[in-house]
Each structure stands twice: as C-alpha cells, then as structure tokens.
Design an enzyme around this catalytic site. Structure first.
Site, mmCIF file in Angstrom:
data_model
loop_
_atom_site.group_PDB
_atom_site.id
_atom_site.type_symbol
_atom_site.label_atom_id
_atom_site.label_comp_id
_atom_site.label_asym_id
_atom_site.label_seq_id
_atom_site.Cartn_x
_atom_site.Cartn_y
_atom_site.Cartn_z
ATOM 1 N N GLN A 145 37.989 -17.326 -47.055
ATOM 2 C CA GLN A 145 37.703 -17.379 -48.501
ATOM 3 C C GLN A 145 37.948 -15.999 -49.119
ATOM 4 O O GLN A 145 37.207 -15.559 -50.003
ATOM 5 C CB GLN A 145 36.258 -17.818 -48.749
ATOM 6 C CG GLN A 145 36.041 -19.312 -48.680
ATOM 7 C CD GLN A 145 36.662 -20.050 -49.871
ATOM 8 O OE1 GLN A 145 36.734 -19.528 -50.975
ATOM 9 N NE2 GLN A 145 37.110 -21.272 -49.634
ATOM 10 N N SER A 146 39.005 -15.321 -48.669
ATOM 11 C CA SER A 146 39.215 -13.926 -49.061
ATOM 12 C C SER A 146 39.524 -13.742 -50.551
ATOM 13 O O SER A 146 40.508 -14.278 -51.069
ATOM 14 C CB SER A 146 40.372 -13.366 -48.232
ATOM 15 O OG SER A 146 40.775 -12.124 -48.738
ATOM 16 N N ASN A 147 38.681 -12.934 -51.200
ATOM 17 C CA ASN A 147 38.962 -12.542 -52.587
ATOM 18 C C ASN A 147 40.171 -11.619 -52.622
ATOM 19 O O ASN A 147 40.969 -11.639 -53.555
ATOM 20 C CB ASN A 147 37.749 -11.822 -53.178
ATOM 21 C CG ASN A 147 36.524 -12.708 -53.205
ATOM 22 O OD1 ASN A 147 36.540 -13.756 -53.836
ATOM 23 N ND2 ASN A 147 35.461 -12.313 -52.505
#
Ligand SMILES: Cc1ncc(COP(=O)(O)O)c(C=O)c1O
Length: 357
Positions: free
Chosen positions: A76-78
């Site tokens: 879920q990398s920003n």
C-alpha cells in the site's frame, strides 16, 4: 545550506499550512500547544511527504536523461503512488516493485493505493517477498537496459537517500521561514514526525542542525526498534548534512537524532489501539484524516508523549502530517467504537437506527 545548488522539479506551488490544533490540545489536557504542518496537502496525486523528496529525485533522473523509473515500496505504498504520479507529469515510464512485508497482504484488487497504481497506469507491477525489493529493482533495471536500451533510473524505497532527503531540508527551511513570516505563529519547541525509510526524519534533523534551529526533532518509528532506526537515521542525516551544505567536515551530533519505538505495536502496518485512537481523535477533534500505517502511529506517539509529560508544560509542538490518507480506505475498518477520550458519537447499529426512525 544552499539548496538552490541542486536541480529541482516543483510539484507544489505553495507553502503547506501550519495550523493550530486547539481542540486536540484541549482534549489532551492543555499542557502543551499542538500545531500541525499540513504536508498531506502537498502536490501530486493525493499529496504526502514523498512529493517533496521526488522534487529532487526526479530532477536528478531527468538530468541523467532517464526514460524509465523503477521504485519499490510496501503493497500500500504512498511512495509508489506519488512516484507514479510524478512520472506521469514528467512523461516517464514507471515500474513498481511491491514488497509483501506481511505475508499474504498483496491483493490485486485491493483498494487504497493499490487501486490508484492501476488507475494511474503503472507500466508494470511486480510483487516480491520481504526484503527482496531492492535487489529486484536492480535486476529489472539491468534487464531493461540490456534488452531494450532503456535509460533506467532507480529511486530507492521512500526516496530515502541524500537526494530525496533534500526535500525535507527544504521543509525545515520552509518551517523556519513560515514561523518568521507569520507573526501569529509562535516559535516551535518540538517537531514530531513519522520515521520510516528515514528520508523525512533525516532531512529534518540535518537541516534543523545546519540552520542552527532550536526545534527538537522527534521521530516516531513505524517499523524498526529504536537502536536500529537511530543508527539508520543518524547515518542518512549525517550524509545529507554533508551533501546539502557541501561541507564534508560537518558532522551531525548523535544527540540530534531522537527516535521513539514504543508505537510500532506487533509490526509494520499492523493496527494498534493507540493508532486507532489517534486516527479517531484527529478526525473528531480536528477533522483531519490520518493513515493507519504512518501518521496514525506517529500521532499515537505524539498523544502518548503529551500524556506522559515528555514535553515541558507550555511547549509548542508541531506535528508533521506526512499524508497517506488514501490507504485509510484499504485498511478499513478502523474501530471507531474503541473508547476514545472526548469522542461523542458512536456509529449507530441497526437497532439504534430503528429506534430513531
Ligand atoms: C504517509 C507517510 N508518512 C510517513 C512516511 C515515512 O517517511 P519516511 O519514509 O521518509 O521515513 C511514509 C513512508 O512511506 C508515508 O507514506
């Protein structure tokens, strides 16, 4: 520190606000005055701290003639969302290597940032196991160079090297100038930030030292134990200090790096009660959305440090909102029915609704 020496792209055409959090300060007993720096309002898709780092990383990539960017992050990398967004603006191809830090946590159809990777149109998404991402990035870059003659630029996870950290040197200078220019703002005593891959914390610590600022930077670890994170941040901050100032003899004193690790809980991205309380309190007292992985845990640290009198009474404490709210939609449900100090509303259940009909 002359940051104008470095090539930079500009993705935010304004200074992010510093706002008082009077209701939250009151809620926590009023012994300190809390403020928030709204880096969740930075430019690129959905904002957040990576936007500042990418201004320098992408400028470096363009200077080197890159046509393709490869980077990596959690599922879920920003950081991956924002790198992809910057690539779109710069007309570069973008490949994402996602690392499953929690086994089984990658779901192709997940919402939140994962959905945005697909909407924004990454050229390719590759999923690997814990700790495998950096090597995979290098292997893919080598393959693309050899097989297709592409000019590939690899942005490290979180853009956390001395180039990306310049973004948070710039932020430190921005904060110092903002407080000087806006006479309604007091001098700040502390700056509290999430401390993950480290470019944010390291850039702030390096620049606050270079600028001779009296603001003490406190990093709340979101993954590693205190000794590991402190050593990592100190090494990166020291390298950033030398790079940003051009003075290879300037050393960062070890006491300038402060890390608190009591808010990680069972592990990276896994929920804690403190995080859930912080997300709910910020929402209900200030109308501000935090994310469960970084800012929620950093805010849990902030709240606990206030309650345990870590900050001297009357201190002005600035919390850095590093963004990440898009992942909130993936990690739902936050348990909003946990006992939260000052929370007045409770989500109505079916029978409540019937009663009020
Ligand atoms: C929303 C958010 N806040 C904070 C961090 C931590 O910043 P850093 O990686 O620079 O330590 C991250 C990292 O991915 C993030 O996405």
């Amino acid at each position: 520190m002359e940051l104008s020496r470095f090539p930079r792209r500009k993705y935010t055409p304004y200074v992010t606000p510093i706002e008082p959090m009077n209701r939250l300060s009151q809620e926590l007993g009023g012994s300190v005055n809390l403020f928030i720096k709204r880096d969740d309002q930075l430019g690129l898709t959905g904002g957040g701290n990576k936007t500042r780092k990418l201004e320098f990383a992408m400028a470096d990539a363009l200077l080197k003639g890159a046509d393709t960017i490869i980077t990596c992050g959690a599922v879920q990398s920003n950081h991956c969302r924002l790198t992809l967004s910057a690539c779109i603006q710069e007309n570069l191809k973008c490949i994402l290597v996602l690392e499953e830090r929690v086994p089984g946590s990658y779901h192709k159809d997940a919402s939140g940032n994962n959905y945005l990777f697909q909407l924004l149109g990454a050229e390719q998404i590759v999923v690997v196991g814990l700790g495998e991402a950096p090597q995979k990035v290098q292997e893919m870059a080598a393959e693309l160079r050899e097989a297709q003659g592409r000019n590939v630029y690899c942005v490290p996870g979180g853009a956390s090297n001395e180039i990306g950290a310049l973004g948070y040197c710039a932020c430190a200078a921005e904060i110092q100038n903002q407080i000087f220019e806006d006479t309604s703002l007091p001098r700040m005593d502390y700056l509290v930030t999430a401390s993950g891959s480290g470019g944010t914390h390291a850039g702030l610590a390096a620049a606050m030292y270079a600028l001779r600022s009296s603001i003490k930077v406190v990093g709340i670890s979101t993954r590693h134990p205190e000794d590991v994170q402190t050593a990592h941040i100190h090494a990166l901050a020291d390298k950033t200090l030398k790079f940003a100032t051009g003075d290879g003899t300037l050393d960062l004193p070890t006491e300038k790096v402060v890390v608190k690790d009591a808010y990680v809980g069972p592990g990276y991205s896994l929920p804690t009660e403190g995080m859930q309380e912080a997300v709910t309190l910020f929402a209900r007292k200030e109308g501000i959305l935090l994310d469960p992985v970084y800012t929620g845990k950093a805010a849990a640290g902030l709240i606990d440090l206030v309650r345990s009198n870590y900050f001297e009474p009357g201190s002005n404490v600035l919390f850095l909102h590093t963004g990440g709210a898009p992942s909130l939609y993936h990690y739902m449900p936050i348990d909003t029915n946990l006992p939260v100090a000052g929370a007045t509303s409770k989500v109505a259940n079916d029978s409540d609704e019937k009663k009020s009909d």
